[in-house]
Scaffold this motif. Structure first.
Motif, PDB file in Angstrom:
ATOM      1  N   SER A  11       0.896  -1.137   0.032  1.00  0.00           N
ATOM      2  CA  SER A  11       0.090   0.019  -0.097  1.00  0.00           C
ATOM      3  C   SER A  11       0.899   1.067  -0.044  1.00  0.00           C
ATOM      4  O   SER A  11       2.082   1.145   0.248  1.00  0.00           O
ATOM      5  N   ARG A  12       0.114   2.391  -0.311  1.00  0.00           N
ATOM      6  CA  ARG A  12       0.943   3.643  -0.207  1.00  0.00           C
ATOM      7  C   ARG A  12       1.569   4.102   1.133  1.00  0.00           C
ATOM      8  O   ARG A  12       2.336   4.667   1.533  1.00  0.00           O
ATOM      9  N   LEU A  13       0.537   3.442   2.045  1.00  0.00           N
ATOM     10  CA  LEU A  13       1.150   3.536   3.571  1.00  0.00           C
ATOM     11  C   LEU A  13       2.562   3.179   3.682  1.00  0.00           C
ATOM     12  O   LEU A  13       3.408   3.761   4.278  1.00  0.00           O
ATOM     13  N   MET A  14       2.706   2.098   3.445  1.00  0.00           N
ATOM     14  CA  MET A  14       4.130   1.253   3.560  1.00  0.00           C
ATOM     15  C   MET A  14       5.024   1.959   2.815  1.00  0.00           C
ATOM     16  O   MET A  14       6.224   2.214   3.111  1.00  0.00           O
ATOM     17  N   GLU A  15       4.717   2.449   1.413  1.00  0.00           N
ATOM     18  CA  GLU A  15       5.651   3.202   0.905  1.00  0.00           C
ATOM     19  C   GLU A  15       6.053   4.321   1.265  1.00  0.00           C
ATOM     20  O   GLU A  15       7.321   4.796   1.291  1.00  0.00           O
ATOM     21  N   ASN A  16       5.036   5.177   1.960  1.00  0.00           N
ATOM     22  CA  ASN A  16       5.551   6.474   2.618  1.00  0.00           C
ATOM     23  C   ASN A  16       6.116   6.271   3.776  1.00  0.00           C
ATOM     24  O   ASN A  16       7.267   7.177   4.012  1.00  0.00           O
ATOM     25  N   MET A  17       5.962   5.126   4.475  1.00  0.00           N
ATOM     26  CA  MET A  17       6.886   4.906   5.747  1.00  0.00           C
ATOM     27  C   MET A  17       8.329   4.634   5.324  1.00  0.00           C
ATOM     28  O   MET A  17       9.283   4.941   6.117  1.00  0.00           O
ATOM     29  N   GLN A  18       8.457   3.663   4.327  1.00  0.00           N
ATOM     30  CA  GLN A  18       9.632   3.644   3.859  1.00  0.00           C
ATOM     31  C   GLN A  18      10.414   4.918   3.217  1.00  0.00           C
ATOM     32  O   GLN A  18      11.599   4.963   3.656  1.00  0.00           O
ATOM     33  N   LYS A  19       9.742   5.824   2.826  1.00  0.00           N
ATOM     34  CA  LYS A  19      10.275   6.979   2.369  1.00  0.00           C
ATOM     35  C   LYS A  19      10.821   7.685   3.313  1.00  0.00           C
ATOM     36  O   LYS A  19      11.784   8.614   3.548  1.00  0.00           O
ATOM     37  N   LEU A  28      10.495  18.740  -3.298  1.00  0.00           N
ATOM     38  CA  LEU A  28       9.922  19.635  -3.970  1.00  0.00           C
ATOM     39  C   LEU A  28       9.260  19.174  -5.206  1.00  0.00           C
ATOM     40  O   LEU A  28       8.099  19.677  -5.637  1.00  0.00           O
ATOM     41  N   PHE A  29       9.937  18.218  -5.869  1.00  0.00           N
ATOM     42  CA  PHE A  29       9.441  17.901  -7.260  1.00  0.00           C
ATOM     43  C   PHE A  29       8.956  16.504  -7.389  1.00  0.00           C
ATOM     44  O   PHE A  29       8.434  16.348  -8.294  1.00  0.00           O
ATOM     45  N   ARG A  30       9.280  15.478  -6.441  1.00  0.00           N
ATOM     46  CA  ARG A  30       9.097  14.108  -6.751  1.00  0.00           C
ATOM     47  C   ARG A  30       8.004  13.547  -5.542  1.00  0.00           C
ATOM     48  O   ARG A  30       7.459  12.614  -6.104  1.00  0.00           O
ATOM     49  N   ASP A  31       7.980  14.439  -4.660  1.00  0.00           N
ATOM     50  CA  ASP A  31       6.819  13.806  -3.786  1.00  0.00           C
ATOM     51  C   ASP A  31       5.229  14.028  -4.524  1.00  0.00           C
ATOM     52  O   ASP A  31       5.093  15.245  -5.032  1.00  0.00           O
ATOM     53  N   ARG A  32       4.516  13.066  -4.551  1.00  0.00           N
ATOM     54  CA  ARG A  32       3.237  12.829  -4.792  1.00  0.00           C
ATOM     55  C   ARG A  32       2.159  13.680  -4.027  1.00  0.00           C
ATOM     56  O   ARG A  32       2.063  13.378  -2.746  1.00  0.00           O
ATOM     57  N   ARG A  33       1.574  14.656  -4.679  1.00  0.00           N
ATOM     58  CA  ARG A  33       0.280  15.133  -3.788  1.00  0.00           C
ATOM     59  C   ARG A  33      -0.675  14.011  -3.271  1.00  0.00           C
ATOM     60  O   ARG A  33      -0.931  13.272  -4.208  1.00  0.00           O
ATOM     61  N   ALA A  34      -1.279  14.098  -2.046  1.00  0.00           N
ATOM     62  CA  ALA A  34      -2.312  12.978  -1.982  1.00  0.00           C
ATOM     63  C   ALA A  34      -3.433  13.211  -3.187  1.00  0.00           C
ATOM     64  O   ALA A  34      -3.823  14.368  -3.233  1.00  0.00           O
ATOM     65  N   LYS A  35      -3.959  12.038  -3.537  1.00  0.00           N
ATOM     66  CA  LYS A  35      -4.666  12.116  -4.247  1.00  0.00           C
ATOM     67  C   LYS A  35      -6.323  12.499  -3.872  1.00  0.00           C
ATOM     68  O   LYS A  35      -6.698  11.781  -2.752  1.00  0.00           O
ATOM     69  N   PRO A  36      -6.869  13.601  -4.301  1.00  0.00           N
ATOM     70  CA  PRO A  36      -8.385  14.121  -3.818  1.00  0.00           C
ATOM     71  C   PRO A  36      -9.263  12.843  -3.704  1.00  0.00           C
ATOM     72  O   PRO A  36      -9.478  12.090  -4.814  1.00  0.00           O
ATOM     73  N   LYS A  37     -10.115  12.477  -2.820  1.00  0.00           N
ATOM     74  CA  LYS A  37     -11.038  11.729  -2.433  1.00  0.00           C
ATOM     75  C   LYS A  37     -12.182  11.758  -3.649  1.00  0.00           C
ATOM     76  O   LYS A  37     -12.498  13.037  -3.819  1.00  0.00           O
ATOM     77  N   GLU A  38     -12.235  10.707  -4.327  1.00  0.00           N
ATOM     78  CA  GLU A  38     -13.556  10.802  -5.435  1.00  0.00           C
ATOM     79  C   GLU A  38     -14.532   9.644  -5.018  1.00  0.00           C
ATOM     80  O   GLU A  38     -13.756   8.501  -4.949  1.00  0.00           O
ATOM     81  N   GLU A  39     -15.762   9.687  -5.257  1.00  0.00           N
ATOM     82  CA  GLU A  39     -16.585   8.686  -5.177  1.00  0.00           C
ATOM     83  C   GLU A  39     -17.534   8.544  -6.150  1.00  0.00           C
ATOM     84  O   GLU A  39     -18.153   9.753  -6.735  1.00  0.00           O
ATOM     85  N   THR A  40     -17.971   7.560  -6.497  1.00  0.00           N
ATOM     86  CA  THR A  40     -19.041   7.320  -7.505  1.00  0.00           C
ATOM     87  C   THR A  40     -20.039   6.373  -7.236  1.00  0.00           C
ATOM     88  O   THR A  40     -19.663   5.495  -6.218  1.00  0.00           O
ATOM     89  N   GLY A  41     -21.219   6.174  -7.902  1.00  0.00           N
ATOM     90  CA  GLY A  41     -22.407   5.518  -7.574  1.00  0.00           C
ATOM     91  C   GLY A  41     -23.092   6.062  -6.171  1.00  0.00           C
ATOM     92  O   GLY A  41     -22.897   7.093  -5.916  1.00  0.00           O
ATOM     93  N   PRO A  42     -23.772   5.029  -5.773  1.00  0.00           N
ATOM     94  CA  PRO A  42     -24.848   5.441  -4.800  1.00  0.00           C
ATOM     95  C   PRO A  42     -24.036   5.905  -3.479  1.00  0.00           C
ATOM     96  O   PRO A  42     -23.014   5.437  -3.158  1.00  0.00           O
TER      97      PRO A  42
END
Length: 562
Positions: free
Chosen positions: A483-491, A547-561
């Motif tokens: 998961s991205r959680l483990m990736e960020n912890m390793q970073k 400054l240039f390689r860290d990814r911004r947190a992806k905005p939360k998006e939901e579809t469907g009911p």
């Protein structure tokens, strides 16, 4: 190299156009983004923001791709202010005609035969000339009158160059601006590009003509020209010539002598059938694409841009429009949410309130001259965007189509109640759909599903009970290790480690500065200078990465009911 230079110059020209109109509110939201402000700061002089009519003229001057882009933007009230939308409706696509020698060359290359072999005559003066093609009248050897649509020789190359420039700009806007991410600007431009390139393949338009003609056979007052397949190709389309005049040229006296209300109602019903029964929306049914023939029929042309709507999306749109014409604002809002993407800042309470007020206002003015189903649907798109809801493109396209149909119906019969025609026909569509679902074939399909469920249920239940009895039931949770959680912890761990190394190198180099043994560099011990430079380079690398390689947190998006 020259091709690349041309592409860069075209990109710069498009960026200059965007900068000119950002402060005027076009592409709303881009004017507050640093990216475009930086680009503007590099221009030699500030460009005065243009007005709506000037905006349209500039689009026309940019060429055929941007004329089509203007037509696409006219369906997006969430991107373009109302006064600019009105100006885009009046956009003209008239250019100087090609020389007849060029036209004959394209026809002969595409069909593989000389024009005088298949045509008895071929008019040199075109019936119409646009930025991508022009149409000529011709007569076949058997005496049949036809219209020959011929694509301009440089059309595809020009469009591809412009689309490449637009895609690079759209990607830059989506990465660097909030409105670009909210509207998925890059996806929208990619979809526009696919649609435009499909329009340049006249074999697809010939298929659309034939399919629409077959489906409209039940509407005797409507006619679609039949394509001549043997004389059509990717860049040439030959079809029956239908004579008539624009519906906007009909006078009040003619409407009195020959009522056209049923003709207008048939047109509206036919397009509703196309959208909700067959799942196809004609993207551009404006008055210029319809002619009133001498025998009182309505001819439909220019079927290059057809949007295909998947069945489930089609059902949702039907429910939404039916609820809208019925005045049920809460149902409209619920359907709007179910077919859209809810962004992180979606304000559901505000959306429900504004949609309810909008539909209530529409219902209260039922039968009035200002009532417009198309404008109501487009307003739903605008309200959704303002409240943090990304509506599907089919919704705005449906609104634009209805708006164009209403203007045509108004020209044919100003007294016709379009809302009542829409409501009655949607009732029929819903009834027919219900009958099909309750037909023997429909019920048989449902029974097969139930039979499969009943047959498999005992075995699956037995497997579950066996696992429980043997204490072998397991619940697997996947995704934690990758998961991205483990990736960020390793970073974080890596950066802490690099930080400690940098600190150790700096301390070591400072201590080594006091020694006077070994080689020197600039009067200091060489080993101390080397350690300091290594620490400095590692530090700069960490700063660059942050400054240039860290990814911004992806905005939360939901579809469907919900």
């Amino acid at each position: 190299m020259s091709e690349q230079t041309t592409g860069l110059a075209r990109t710069a020209q498009i960026l200059r156009f965007l900068i000119k109109y950002r402060s005027a509110g076009v592409f709303s939201g881009l004017d507050q983004d640093a990216m475009l402000q930086e680009v503007e700061a590099e221009t030699e002089q500030r460009i005065d923001p243009g007005k709506p009519e000037e905006f349209v003229r500039d689009l026309e001057a940019l060429g055929p791709t941007f004329i089509k882009l203007g037509q696409a933007l006219s369906t997006r009230p969430d991107m373009v202010p109302a006064d600019y939308l009105a100006a885009l409706e009046r956009m003209q696509d008239n250019v100087a005609p090609l020389p007849i020698e060029t036209v004959r060359q394209v026809v002969e290359e595409e069909l593989g035969v000389r024009t005088n072999k298949v045509f008895e005559s071929f008019d040199e003066a075109p019936l119409g000339s646009a930025s991508l093609a022009q149409v000529h009248r011709a007569v076949l050897r058997d005496g049949r009158e036809v219209a020959v649509k011929v694509q301009r020789p440089d059309a595809i190359a020009s469009v591809r160059t412009d689309l490449d420039a637009l895609k690079s700009i759209a990607a830059m806007i989506e990465r660097g601006t909030d409105i670009g991410r909210r509207l998925k600007f890059g996806d929208w431009v990619s979809e526009f590009g696919r649609t435009l390139l499909a329009e340049l393949d006249y074999r697809l338009e010939a298929e659309n003509l034939q399919r629409f003609g077959e489906r409209l056979e039940g509407y005797g007052r409507l006619v679609v020209p039949t394509p001549v397949w043997s004389l059509s190709g990717r860049r040439v389309l030959t079809m029956d010539l239908i004579r008539g005049r624009k519906v906007t040229d009909i006078t009040g006296l003619e409407r009195t002598e020959k009522p056209l209300g049923e003709l207008a109602a048939d047109l509206l019903r036919a397009y509703l059938d196309q959208a909700f029964v067959h799942g196809e929306i004609h993207a551009d049914p404006h008055p210029g694409n319809l002619l009133l023939t001498g025998d009182g029929r309505l001819a439909i042309f220019d079927l290059g841009m057809i949007a295909h709507v998947p069945p489930k999306r089609r059902d949702r749109l039907l429910k939404l429009l039916f609820a809208a014409v019925d005045g049920r604002g809460e149902d409209v809002a619920n359907e709007g949410i179910s077919i859209s993407t809810r962004l992180e800042d979606f304000d559901e309470e505000r959306y429900m309130r504004e949609v309810g007020q909008l539909v209530a206002s529409y219902a209260a003015r039922s039968g009035g001259r200002t009532v417009s189903e198309g404008r109501l649907v487009l307003e739903l798109t605008r309200v959704g965007t303002a409240c943090g809801l990304r509506t599907p493109p089919e919704l705005s396209l449906l609104g634009k189509t209805l708006l164009n149909l209403e203007s045509i119906c108004d020209a044919l019969d100003p007294e016709m109640d379009a809302k009542e025609v829409v409501r009655e026909h949607l009732n029929q569509v819903m009834t027919q759909r219900l009958r099909r679902s309750l037909s023997p074939a429909g019920l048989a399909g449902e029974l097969i599903e139930v039979e499969g469920l009943i047959r498999e249920a005992p075995r699956k239940l037995n497997n579950l009970l066996t696992l429980l009895a043997d204490n072998r039931l397991q619940v697997r949770i996947e995704g934690l290790d990758d998961s991205r959680l483990m990736e960020n912890m390793q970073k974080i761990a890596n950066r802490i480690t690099v930080g400690l190394i940098i600190a150790a190198l700096l301390v070591s180099s400072a201590l080594m500065m006091r020694t006077n043994v070994g080689a020197t560099l600039f009067g200091y011990p060489a080993i101390a200078i080397v350690l300091f430079l290594v620490a400095a380079m590692l530090g700069l690398f960490v700063v660059f990465s942050v400054l240039f390689r860290d990814r911004r947190a992806k905005p939360k998006e939901e579809t469907g009911p919900r």
